[in-house]
Design an enzyme around this catalytic site. Sequence first.
Site, PDB file in Angstrom:
ATOM      1  N   HIS A  16      -7.501   3.592  13.693  1.00 44.59           N
ATOM      2  CA  HIS A  16      -6.321   2.693  14.366  1.00 44.59           C
ATOM      3  C   HIS A  16      -6.067   2.964  15.984  1.00 44.59           C
ATOM      4  O   HIS A  16      -6.092   4.007  16.213  1.00 44.59           O
ATOM      5  CB  HIS A  16      -5.122   3.158  13.335  1.00 44.59           C
ATOM      6  CG  HIS A  16      -4.169   1.782  13.733  1.00 44.59           C
ATOM      7  ND1 HIS A  16      -4.194   0.880  12.963  1.00 44.59           N
ATOM      8  CD2 HIS A  16      -3.065   1.628  14.525  1.00 44.59           C
ATOM      9  CE1 HIS A  16      -3.367  -0.089  13.161  1.00 44.59           C
ATOM     10  NE2 HIS A  16      -2.563   0.273  14.123  1.00 44.59           N
ATOM     11  N   ASP A  64       6.535  -2.286   6.668  1.00 39.56           N
ATOM     12  CA  ASP A  64       6.157  -2.273   7.982  1.00 39.56           C
ATOM     13  C   ASP A  64       5.693  -3.565   8.592  1.00 39.56           C
ATOM     14  O   ASP A  64       5.936  -4.023   9.400  1.00 39.56           O
ATOM     15  CB  ASP A  64       4.860  -1.476   8.155  1.00 39.56           C
ATOM     16  CG  ASP A  64       4.165  -1.560   9.488  1.00 39.56           C
ATOM     17  OD1 ASP A  64       4.772  -1.380  10.611  1.00 39.56           O
ATOM     18  OD2 ASP A  64       3.133  -2.174   9.597  1.00 39.56           O
ATOM     19  N   ARG A  99      10.236  -6.321  15.179  1.00 44.68           N
ATOM     20  CA  ARG A  99      10.375  -5.441  16.240  1.00 44.68           C
ATOM     21  C   ARG A  99       9.570  -6.339  17.362  1.00 44.68           C
ATOM     22  O   ARG A  99       9.965  -6.311  18.851  1.00 44.68           O
ATOM     23  CB  ARG A  99       9.587  -4.292  16.119  1.00 44.68           C
ATOM     24  CG  ARG A  99      10.235  -3.182  15.402  1.00 44.68           C
ATOM     25  CD  ARG A  99       9.300  -2.088  14.656  1.00 44.68           C
ATOM     26  NE  ARG A  99       8.847  -1.382  15.888  1.00 44.68           N
ATOM     27  CZ  ARG A  99       7.517  -0.979  15.934  1.00 44.68           C
ATOM     28  NH1 ARG A  99       6.907  -1.119  14.830  1.00 44.68           N
ATOM     29  NH2 ARG A  99       6.938  -0.305  16.950  1.00 44.68           N
ATOM     30  N   SER A 129       5.085   3.099  11.851  1.00 41.07           N
ATOM     31  CA  SER A 129       4.494   1.746  11.543  1.00 41.07           C
ATOM     32  C   SER A 129       2.931   2.130  11.281  1.00 41.07           C
ATOM     33  O   SER A 129       2.593   1.752  10.307  1.00 41.07           O
ATOM     34  CB  SER A 129       4.709   0.952  12.633  1.00 41.07           C
ATOM     35  OG  SER A 129       3.391  -0.248  12.722  1.00 41.07           O
ATOM     36  N   LYS A 177       0.922   2.411   7.278  1.00 41.86           N
ATOM     37  CA  LYS A 177      -0.085   1.496   6.904  1.00 41.86           C
ATOM     38  C   LYS A 177      -1.373   2.246   6.503  1.00 41.86           C
ATOM     39  O   LYS A 177      -2.140   2.020   5.588  1.00 41.86           O
ATOM     40  CB  LYS A 177      -0.646   0.650   8.009  1.00 41.86           C
ATOM     41  CG  LYS A 177       0.471  -0.647   8.066  1.00 41.86           C
ATOM     42  CD  LYS A 177      -0.167  -1.312   9.143  1.00 41.86           C
ATOM     43  CE  LYS A 177       0.079  -0.983  10.567  1.00 41.86           C
ATOM     44  NZ  LYS A 177       0.783  -1.750  11.446  1.00 41.86           N
TER      45      LYS A 177
END
Length: 434
Positions: free
Chosen positions: A82, A161, A168, A183, A187
């Site tokens: 990620h 999230d 956000r 966040s 995930k």
Amino acid sequence: MRMYDLIMKKRNGGKLTKEEIGYMVQGFTAGEIPDYQMSAMMMAVYFMGMDEEETLHLTMAMAHSGDMLDLSGIQGIKVDKHSTGGVGDKTSLALAPMVAACGIKVAKMSGRGLGHTGGTIDKLESFPGFTTEIPEDRFMENVNRIGIAIMGQTADLAPADKKLYALRDVTATVDNMSLIASSIMSKKLASGADAIILDVKSGSGAFMKTEEKARALAEEMVKLGKNAGRRTAAVISDMDQPLGYAVGNALEVKEAIDTLNGNGPADFLELCLTLGSHMVVAGGMAKNTAEAEGKLRQVIADGSALGKLADFVEAQGGDREMVYHPERLPRAAFTESIPSPREGYVSRIVCDEVGVCSLMLGGGRETKDSAIDLSVGLVLQKKVGDFVRKGEALAVIHGNDREKMQAAARRFTESYAFSDCPAERQPFIKAVIE
Ligand code: URA
């Protein structure tokens, strides 16, 4: 418990308990706590921060706000990757096929654009018909069969999230360390991979503008992953200028394909090899990163990484032939050069401004639901340290609307600074945190 009291407690610098964070996350996910109260809480967190314990409780509450994916149906070690988000960040498009071609199982959940940064799903949709909305059983089957599947964040996976991310994005509360860490890691934990490799960006195009902040974020996320029993590592890379040359959805897909053909930009290739070698080691396919890098270079040279991309695109509804004919990807009606206003060495590029230029051309969303133009963007011709003559192209702009192109070109030119001597080149990979 009342949300009002929790907002006030955080606003005054207090520390929220596990129960309070659980109450707030569950209530917000269920729609019982309204957006305006959660927005106020996010702003309070933005200013007052959360400590390590609060961040852990927030991460766990968000991870458990929906289903926890069970990937045990996939054979072997599942590795996920990620990025914290950047400009021109097309890494997953080349990296996932590279590591899959080395025998690693990539079961990945990706997102759409956020703020000035692009998202992998939007980029992949440059292949007409491509979808990340696939059922869980097909996701597993694809990973088992070809080694890669990418899905979007479903309503059932870390839904807290999903709602918070959207909130956000429009309340100027993205760039806070605890909020980004929770966040991403919620995930990643919910999507079930055994190993997680994080690409943490640092610089003007990243949410973390300094190396110090990027390092703190990386350390926080690695700790969260390890506490949850997942093998986790983070690579900190430079985002003080766009990654590679292409910025814009289909343009970035083309650059990723070029890279798998052995013609990628040096910084982008270096990032793919660094992240990839940690993924290959974490997946048990090499003893060390040097051996893993050799394998990754080999799958580019023999075409098997490109073949994996074609298999993956086809398995998720796209046309595999486009991988071999990237000229068939969406193309803008007009291209124009953006001339340099002076002669000299490029000393700085305000990277998030380049992301904004792509958004101005239509490459990103104006509102949560707007459509994006996949064909538009910029291809840089000069990066930091390069010499440029007055009038020579700094970039080529791709657009479908001349007025928007002019406005974006003006803003783009302003994002460049020049000097009479070449700037000292900074290392592109800043650190690896394991
Ligand atoms: N990427 C995420 O998934 N979440 C953030 O908050 C920022 C980047």
